[in-house]
Design a protein around this motif. Structure first.
Motif, PDB file in Angstrom:
ATOM      1  N   ALA A  41       0.826  -1.204   0.000  1.00 28.40           N
ATOM      2  CA  ALA A  41       0.000   0.000   0.000  1.00 28.40           C
ATOM      3  C   ALA A  41       0.864   1.259   0.000  1.00 28.40           C
ATOM      4  CB  ALA A  41      -0.920  -0.006   1.212  1.00 28.40           C
ATOM      5  N   TRP A  42       2.086   1.172   0.472  1.00 31.46           N
ATOM      6  CA  TRP A  42       2.970   2.341   0.541  1.00 31.46           C
ATOM      7  C   TRP A  42       3.311   2.868  -0.839  1.00 31.46           C
ATOM      8  CZ3 TRP A  42       7.591   1.644  -1.914  1.00 31.46           C
ATOM      9  CH2 TRP A  42       7.988   0.329  -2.138  1.00 31.46           C
ATOM     10  N   ALA A  43       3.199   2.028  -1.868  1.00 30.91           N
ATOM     11  CA  ALA A  43       3.594   2.447  -3.200  1.00 30.91           C
ATOM     12  C   ALA A  43       2.410   2.885  -4.064  1.00 30.91           C
ATOM     13  CB  ALA A  43       4.325   1.315  -3.899  1.00 30.91           C
ATOM     14  N   ARG A  44       1.187   2.734  -3.578  1.00 33.36           N
ATOM     15  CA  ARG A  44       0.025   3.094  -4.387  1.00 33.36           C
ATOM     16  C   ARG A  44      -0.136   4.603  -4.445  1.00 33.36           C
ATOM     17  NH1 ARG A  44      -4.241  -0.733  -1.684  1.00 33.36           N
ATOM     18  NH2 ARG A  44      -3.117  -2.664  -1.921  1.00 33.36           N
ATOM     19  N   LYS A  45      -0.460   5.091  -5.613  1.00 28.16           N
ATOM     20  CA  LYS A  45      -0.620   6.531  -5.821  1.00 28.16           C
ATOM     21  C   LYS A  45      -2.025   7.006  -5.424  1.00 28.16           C
ATOM     22  CE  LYS A  45       3.382   7.052  -7.854  1.00 28.16           C
ATOM     23  NZ  LYS A  45       4.508   7.376  -7.092  1.00 28.16           N
ATOM     24  N   ASP A  46      -3.003   6.071  -5.374  1.00 26.94           N
ATOM     25  CA  ASP A  46      -4.382   6.481  -5.110  1.00 26.94           C
ATOM     26  C   ASP A  46      -4.648   6.770  -3.632  1.00 26.94           C
ATOM     27  OD1 ASP A  46      -4.012   3.829  -4.482  1.00 26.94           O
ATOM     28  OD2 ASP A  46      -6.054   3.235  -5.003  1.00 26.94           O
ATOM     29  N   GLN A  47      -3.748   6.361  -2.732  1.00 24.90           N
ATOM     30  CA  GLN A  47      -3.939   6.620  -1.309  1.00 24.90           C
ATOM     31  C   GLN A  47      -3.114   7.833  -0.886  1.00 24.90           C
ATOM     32  OE1 GLN A  47      -2.986   3.086   0.810  1.00 24.90           O
ATOM     33  NE2 GLN A  47      -4.938   2.108   0.346  1.00 24.90           N
ATOM     34  N   PRO A  48      -3.710   8.757  -0.127  1.00 24.43           N
ATOM     35  CA  PRO A  48      -2.957   9.934   0.324  1.00 24.43           C
ATOM     36  C   PRO A  48      -1.942   9.556   1.399  1.00 24.43           C
ATOM     37  CG  PRO A  48      -5.148   9.928   1.293  1.00 24.43           C
ATOM     38  CD  PRO A  48      -5.093   8.778   0.319  1.00 24.43           C
ATOM     39  N   CYS A  49      -0.840  10.287   1.413  1.00 27.59           N
ATOM     40  CA  CYS A  49       0.183  10.072   2.431  1.00 27.59           C
ATOM     41  C   CYS A  49      -0.261  10.731   3.726  1.00 27.59           C
ATOM     42  CB  CYS A  49       1.517  10.678   1.996  1.00 27.59           C
ATOM     43  SG  CYS A  49       2.253   9.819   0.623  1.00 27.59           S
ATOM     44  N   THR A  50      -0.100  10.040   4.815  1.00 25.55           N
ATOM     45  CA  THR A  50      -0.411  10.650   6.108  1.00 25.55           C
ATOM     46  C   THR A  50       0.885  11.172   6.698  1.00 25.55           C
ATOM     47  OG1 THR A  50      -0.144   8.529   7.194  1.00 25.55           O
ATOM     48  CG2 THR A  50      -2.385   9.148   6.539  1.00 25.55           C
ATOM     49  N   GLN A  51       0.849  12.391   7.164  1.00 27.29           N
ATOM     50  CA  GLN A  51       2.054  13.000   7.735  1.00 27.29           C
ATOM     51  C   GLN A  51       2.051  12.785   9.235  1.00 27.29           C
ATOM     52  OE1 GLN A  51       3.645  16.584   6.629  1.00 27.29           O
ATOM     53  NE2 GLN A  51       4.173  15.597   4.729  1.00 27.29           N
ATOM     54  N   LYS A  52       3.177  12.347   9.755  1.00 29.15           N
ATOM     55  CA  LYS A  52       3.336  12.196  11.195  1.00 29.15           C
ATOM     56  C   LYS A  52       4.062  13.419  11.720  1.00 29.15           C
ATOM     57  CE  LYS A  52       3.508   7.185  11.196  1.00 29.15           C
ATOM     58  NZ  LYS A  52       4.243   6.013  11.626  1.00 29.15           N
ATOM     59  N   GLN A  53       3.635  13.883  12.856  1.00 23.82           N
ATOM     60  CA  GLN A  53       4.281  15.036  13.457  1.00 23.82           C
ATOM     61  C   GLN A  53       4.888  14.633  14.781  1.00 23.82           C
ATOM     62  OE1 GLN A  53       1.196  18.014  13.693  1.00 23.82           O
ATOM     63  NE2 GLN A  53       2.186  19.144  12.045  1.00 23.82           N
ATOM     64  N   PHE A  54       6.023  15.241  15.073  1.00 26.80           N
ATOM     65  CA  PHE A  54       6.671  15.033  16.356  1.00 26.80           C
ATOM     66  C   PHE A  54       6.009  15.931  17.378  1.00 26.80           C
ATOM     67  CE2 PHE A  54       9.793  16.433  19.476  1.00 26.80           C
ATOM     68  CZ  PHE A  54      10.109  15.218  20.049  1.00 26.80           C
ATOM     69  N   VAL A  55       5.611  15.369  18.487  1.00 26.74           N
ATOM     70  CA  VAL A  55       5.001  16.153  19.561  1.00 26.74           C
ATOM     71  C   VAL A  55       5.899  16.028  20.781  1.00 26.74           C
ATOM     72  CG1 VAL A  55       2.986  16.425  21.040  1.00 26.74           C
ATOM     73  CG2 VAL A  55       2.703  15.718  18.664  1.00 26.74           C
ATOM     74  N   PHE A  56       6.415  17.173  21.243  1.00 28.69           N
ATOM     75  CA  PHE A  56       7.295  17.183  22.411  1.00 28.69           C
ATOM     76  C   PHE A  56       6.474  17.073  23.679  1.00 28.69           C
ATOM     77  CE2 PHE A  56       9.370  19.546  25.856  1.00 28.69           C
ATOM     78  CZ  PHE A  56      10.493  18.765  25.999  1.00 28.69           C
ATOM     79  N   GLU A  57       6.849  16.135  24.524  1.00 29.27           N
ATOM     80  CA  GLU A  57       6.215  15.999  25.825  1.00 29.27           C
ATOM     81  C   GLU A  57       7.278  16.214  26.881  1.00 29.27           C
ATOM     82  OE1 GLU A  57       4.194  12.284  26.229  1.00 29.27           O
ATOM     83  OE2 GLU A  57       3.083  12.549  24.360  1.00 29.27           O
ATOM     84  N   LYS A  58       7.051  17.199  27.712  1.00 21.83           N
ATOM     85  CA  LYS A  58       8.015  17.522  28.761  1.00 21.83           C
ATOM     86  C   LYS A  58       8.066  16.370  29.754  1.00 21.83           C
ATOM     87  CE  LYS A  58       9.480  21.386  31.474  1.00 21.83           C
ATOM     88  NZ  LYS A  58       9.316  22.798  31.729  1.00 21.83           N
ATOM     89  N   PRO A  59       9.278  15.954  30.173  1.00 25.56           N
ATOM     90  CA  PRO A  59       9.372  14.842  31.123  1.00 25.56           C
ATOM     91  C   PRO A  59       8.725  15.204  32.453  1.00 25.56           C
ATOM     92  CG  PRO A  59      11.554  15.656  30.501  1.00 25.56           C
ATOM     93  CD  PRO A  59      10.560  16.447  29.757  1.00 25.56           C
ATOM     94  N   SER A  60       8.169  14.201  33.121  1.00 27.45           N
ATOM     95  CA  SER A  60       7.470  14.458  34.378  1.00 27.45           C
ATOM     96  C   SER A  60       8.430  14.830  35.502  1.00 27.45           C
ATOM     97  CB  SER A  60       6.645  13.236  34.774  1.00 27.45           C
ATOM     98  OG  SER A  60       7.491  12.113  34.899  1.00 27.45           O
ATOM     99  N   GLU A  61       9.635  14.297  35.479  1.00 27.69           N
ATOM    100  CA  GLU A  61      10.606  14.663  36.510  1.00 27.69           C
ATOM    101  C   GLU A  61      11.916  15.087  35.854  1.00 27.69           C
ATOM    102  OE1 GLU A  61      12.383  10.696  38.210  1.00 27.69           O
ATOM    103  OE2 GLU A  61      10.190  10.644  38.399  1.00 27.69           O
TER     104      GLU A  61
END
Length: 153
Positions: A41-61
């Motif tokens: 499925a990664w090579a098919r042109k008919d499916q849109p690419c989903t973009q992943k974003q990096f989300v920073f999470e501050k450490p709890s301690e």
């Protein structure tokens, strides 16, 4: 070669739970390397690419506390840092060696020791170390692909 690949996979963080069990992937994995195949499925042109974003999470301690800047001007023993490898301490003993004698010792060391400034090459750019170094020992010493020859004197 296959054994080296397997070892590399096992060492990866995704390799699985402790005890050697490998967790099943959460999403289906394409088994065919053929772009026209049904499983790629990664090579098919008919499916849109989903973009992943990096989300920073501050450490709890806090992982590491930055020490306060300060001046050590009174005699005594001071702890600079604590780490799993031990405690770093500094001992301040004012006038341990008087100024004249310390200056004489410094000049003697500067004259008598074969100091050198090494050249490093990083990413095809050469630069000088920002310090003078010398090695005393029975055998040569190598670090950062630079070998320091021993000084017999």
């Amino acid at each position: 070669m296959a054994e080296r690949r397997q070892r590399a996979r096992v060492q990866g963080g995704w390799a699985g739970a402790p005890g050697g069990r490998v967790a099943a992937p959460k999403t289906p994995v394409a088994t065919s390397l053929d772009p026209a195949g049904a499983g790629s499925a990664w090579a098919r042109k008919d499916q849109p690419c989903t973009q992943k974003q990096f989300v920073f999470e501050k450490p709890s301690e806090v992982e590491r506390r930055v020490p306060e800047a300060g001046v050590i001007d009174k005699p005594g023993v001071y702890e600079l840092s604590k780490a799993p490898s031990g405690i770093s301490r500094i001992y301040l003993i004012p006038s341990f060696i008087d100024s004249e004698q310390a200056n004489w010792m410094f000049e003697q060391l500067l004259q008598d020791i074969p100091w050198g400034q090494r050249t490093h090459i990083r990413q095809e750019v050469s630069f000088e170390e920002p310090r003078l170094t010398s090695w005393f020992g029975e055998h040569p010493y190598t670090y950062s692909r630079i070998t320091m020859q021993s000084n017999p004197n």
